[in-house]
Each structure stands twice: as C-alpha cells, then as structure tokens.
Design an enzyme around this catalytic site. Sequence first.
Site, PDB file in Angstrom:
ATOM      1  N   ARG A   1       0.848  -1.181   0.000  1.00 28.50           N
ATOM      2  CA  ARG A   1       0.000   0.000   0.000  1.00 28.50           C
ATOM      3  C   ARG A   1       0.888   1.237   0.000  1.00 28.50           C
ATOM      4  O   ARG A   1       1.898   1.276   0.716  1.00 28.50           O
ATOM      5  CB  ARG A   1      -0.899   0.027   1.251  1.00 28.50           C
ATOM      6  CG  ARG A   1      -2.051  -0.961   1.226  1.00 28.50           C
ATOM      7  CD  ARG A   1      -3.126  -0.562   0.211  1.00 28.50           C
ATOM      8  NE  ARG A   1      -4.237  -1.496   0.179  1.00 28.50           N
ATOM      9  CZ  ARG A   1      -4.329  -2.559  -0.616  1.00 28.50           C
ATOM     10  NH1 ARG A   1      -3.357  -2.811  -1.485  1.00 28.50           N
ATOM     11  NH2 ARG A   1      -5.383  -3.348  -0.589  1.00 28.50           N
TER      12      ARG A   1
ATOM     13  N   GLU B   1      -3.867   6.959  -4.958  1.00 31.13           N
ATOM     14  CA  GLU B   1      -4.185   6.348  -6.265  1.00 31.13           C
ATOM     15  C   GLU B   1      -5.555   6.808  -6.748  1.00 31.13           C
ATOM     16  O   GLU B   1      -6.459   6.988  -5.930  1.00 31.13           O
ATOM     17  CB  GLU B   1      -4.192   4.826  -6.109  1.00 31.13           C
ATOM     18  CG  GLU B   1      -2.810   4.288  -5.788  1.00 31.13           C
ATOM     19  CD  GLU B   1      -2.817   2.801  -5.472  1.00 31.13           C
ATOM     20  OE1 GLU B   1      -3.833   2.130  -5.724  1.00 31.13           O
ATOM     21  OE2 GLU B   1      -1.810   2.320  -4.971  1.00 31.13           O
TER      22      GLU B   1
ATOM     23  N   HIS C   1      -0.871  -0.116  -9.970  1.00 29.40           N
ATOM     24  CA  HIS C   1      -1.450  -1.074  -9.013  1.00 29.40           C
ATOM     25  C   HIS C   1      -2.000  -2.320  -9.737  1.00 29.40           C
ATOM     26  O   HIS C   1      -3.206  -2.556  -9.769  1.00 29.40           O
ATOM     27  CB  HIS C   1      -2.570  -0.410  -8.180  1.00 29.40           C
ATOM     28  CG  HIS C   1      -2.903  -1.177  -6.932  1.00 29.40           C
ATOM     29  ND1 HIS C   1      -3.376  -0.586  -5.782  1.00 29.40           N
ATOM     30  CD2 HIS C   1      -2.844  -2.499  -6.645  1.00 29.40           C
ATOM     31  CE1 HIS C   1      -3.591  -1.505  -4.853  1.00 29.40           C
ATOM     32  NE2 HIS C   1      -3.275  -2.687  -5.355  1.00 29.40           N
TER      33      HIS C   1
HETATM   34  C1  8YV Z   1      -6.308  -5.365  -5.835  1.00 34.48           C
HETATM   35  C2  8YV Z   1      -4.795  -5.470  -3.770  1.00 34.48           C
HETATM   36  O1  8YV Z   1      -5.874  -4.536  -6.855  1.00 34.48           O
HETATM   37  O2  8YV Z   1      -5.470  -7.544  -2.929  1.00 34.48           O
HETATM   38  C3  8YV Z   1      -5.143  -6.408  -2.680  1.00 34.48           C
HETATM   39  O3  8YV Z   1      -5.055  -5.997  -1.520  1.00 34.48           O
HETATM   40  O4  8YV Z   1      -4.275  -4.441  -3.543  1.00 34.48           O
HETATM   41  C4  8YV Z   1      -5.042  -5.829  -5.165  1.00 34.48           C
HETATM   42  O5  8YV Z   1      -4.905  -7.186  -5.352  1.00 34.48           O
HETATM   43  C5  8YV Z   1      -7.348  -4.615  -5.149  1.00 34.48           C
HETATM   44  O6  8YV Z   1      -7.569  -5.014  -3.860  1.00 34.48           O
HETATM   45  C6  8YV Z   1      -8.637  -4.697  -5.947  1.00 34.48           C
HETATM   46  O7  8YV Z   1      -9.648  -4.022  -5.338  1.00 34.48           O
END
Ligand code: 8YV
Length: 336
Positions: A243, A272, A290
Amino acid sequence: MLPFRLSETAFMQPVDILMLKAMHPDVMAAVERHFTLHRLDLAPDAETFLREVGPRIRGLATGAQAPVDRALIARLPNLALIASLGVGYDTIDTAAAAERGIVVTHTPDVLTDEVADLALGLLLATVRQIPQADRHLRAGHWPHRTYPLTPTLRGRTVGILGLGRIGRAIARRLEGFGVDIAYHGRRPQDDVAHAYHPTLLGLAEAVDVLLVVAPGGPETNGLVGAAVLEALGPQGILVNVARGSVVDEAALIRALQDGTILGAGLDVFAREPHVPPELIAMEHVVLLPHVGSASVHTRAAMGQLVVDNLVAWFSGQGPLTPVPETPWVAQAGIRA
Ligand code: 8YV
C-alpha cells in the site's frame, strides 16, 4: 475470464446486495444470478438511494477502491456481510463492522503467487532498468549508443517488510535468485531460516533492497520514512507492492531526488490513481498502476471468491475467508 460457477443455492427470501462501484462484469452477473443487486454508482442521488434501499441491504460486495467507512455502515442497518475483493482491506472500517456484528471477508491465497511474481518482475525491472532500456530501443537510440550498464541484483541482500503469505512467496522466489534474504515483521517466524530484524531500521541498515509487503492501515502508516531510506543507503532499491500509505511518499521523493537511495519500483501510491509528477519525471523509478493481482486468471479467482463468500454466508454455511478482525466464530453459529 473464466465463467463463474453456478452454485446450487436456494435462498428462503431474496437477499439484497449493494455494490458501491462497478466490479468485473462476471462478478456482477454472478451476484445477480443469486441475489438482488443494487448499484450505488448508478443511483441518480446517493442520499435518496441509501434512505430508500439502505435498510434492505444485507450484503455488500466491494473492492479496495471504494471505502466502507463508519458513516456508510450506519446507513445499512441490516448489513450482515461485507465481501471485499483483494487481500488488503484497509479501506474497510472493520472495527465499526465488528461493533455491529458484521462479518468482513477478503480474498487471500488466490492472489499470492500472482502478486509475488509481479514483485519479482518489478524488482528486476527496477534494478536492471528494463522499461528504460525498452524506451531507449523504441526511441531509436540503439544504433547510435548502447544502453548504459545498469546496477545488478548480484550480491544484494533483500529485506522483506512483512513476511505474510505474499512475503513468503516472494522469499521462495528470491531463494532461486541466489540472493541473501532478511525480514522484519511484528515477530520472528519459527519456520523461516532468513535473518529476522526486530526493527525496520535494523533491517534497512542490513540490506540494499527493501521490499514492502506489509498491509496498509494506521499501524503501518508512513513506516518507511526518511530514516529508513537513509539506512537503506545510496545503492538502495525500494520496491512497494503493498500500500502507498506504508511509505512516506514525500520522504521517498526527496530520497530519490538527492541520491539517498538508488531507485524505486512502485506498484502502489498514497493517493491512487494520482501519482506525484515528481515520480513521473524521474528516470530511475519504475511505476505501475497497481497491477499486482491484475491478471485475467487471478482476478477471476478473486471475483469467484467474493461471490462464493456471499453465497456461503447467505445459504447458512458461514464465511469462507473472513478477515481476522471479524466477529464471526464458527462455533457461534450463523447470523445470516
Ligand atoms: C487489488 C490489492 O488490486 O489484494 C489487494 O489488496 O491491492 C489488489 O490485489 C485490489 O484489492 C482490488 O480491489
């Protein structure tokens, strides 16, 4: 996209599910096969929609891009389950959910290898300047000058911040690359031979690559700051696939501008999809929008798990992959 399985479920009564933003069309179609789907993003007026439809909503299907805060949860008095797409759920107020006995699920495991693959790709791309070399060729520079020699992964020690499921998958891959591996997390892990550092600063001093895989949220906010980057040193490479909030972005920009560290590979950012122009302007960083889990295969598996959690819960089988903070306890029975 793989077709979603049709589960043999019959609900006693229609269950109303809310989606805050559009999800993948296959996820939306699968939800609609089992439930009554309501889309907040399609409502002409969110306030009116929440007043009229909010009390009927029993399930919420969401992704990390749409925060689920205390105020939203309060508008949904009959909410029982929040099914989130992604392993990270820092945008969901799990404490507010727990106070109401609302169960939160996420999608671990199905994305572990995909994100670990991407982390290794981003590390190699950053150290060996793969996108920059590609740009050099496409710009027609090759006939006039060879691409400059790059830094190397050889002889490096890689530090992993957060040796969870994805961190371990990254470590397994790194073993094949013949580099030394060390890690920092809340506690040492008995079944891991890599060097444990009780502090992040200690880890940063001992390594020249820092791979950030720690979850987001208040506990890790700004953990990688100026002092850690200083400790990483002038040959240091920072890779973040977790993150943006875990890294102090302003401190990182300064460290990259003044040579405190050598470079960075970033798949995630503080705000983002907005990426600071200072980062975009720099040649010694590799930037991705991302995409850690963003393959057709893995997003289908994640979407399926969101649907499976909704179906399992509302057919009385409990959640499949609840987050640790969730109030659900198997022996306590099913609340749906
Ligand atoms: C996804 C992510 O892009 O799993 C996670 O925590 O950051 C990513 O795999 C995201 O969560 C999709 O909403």
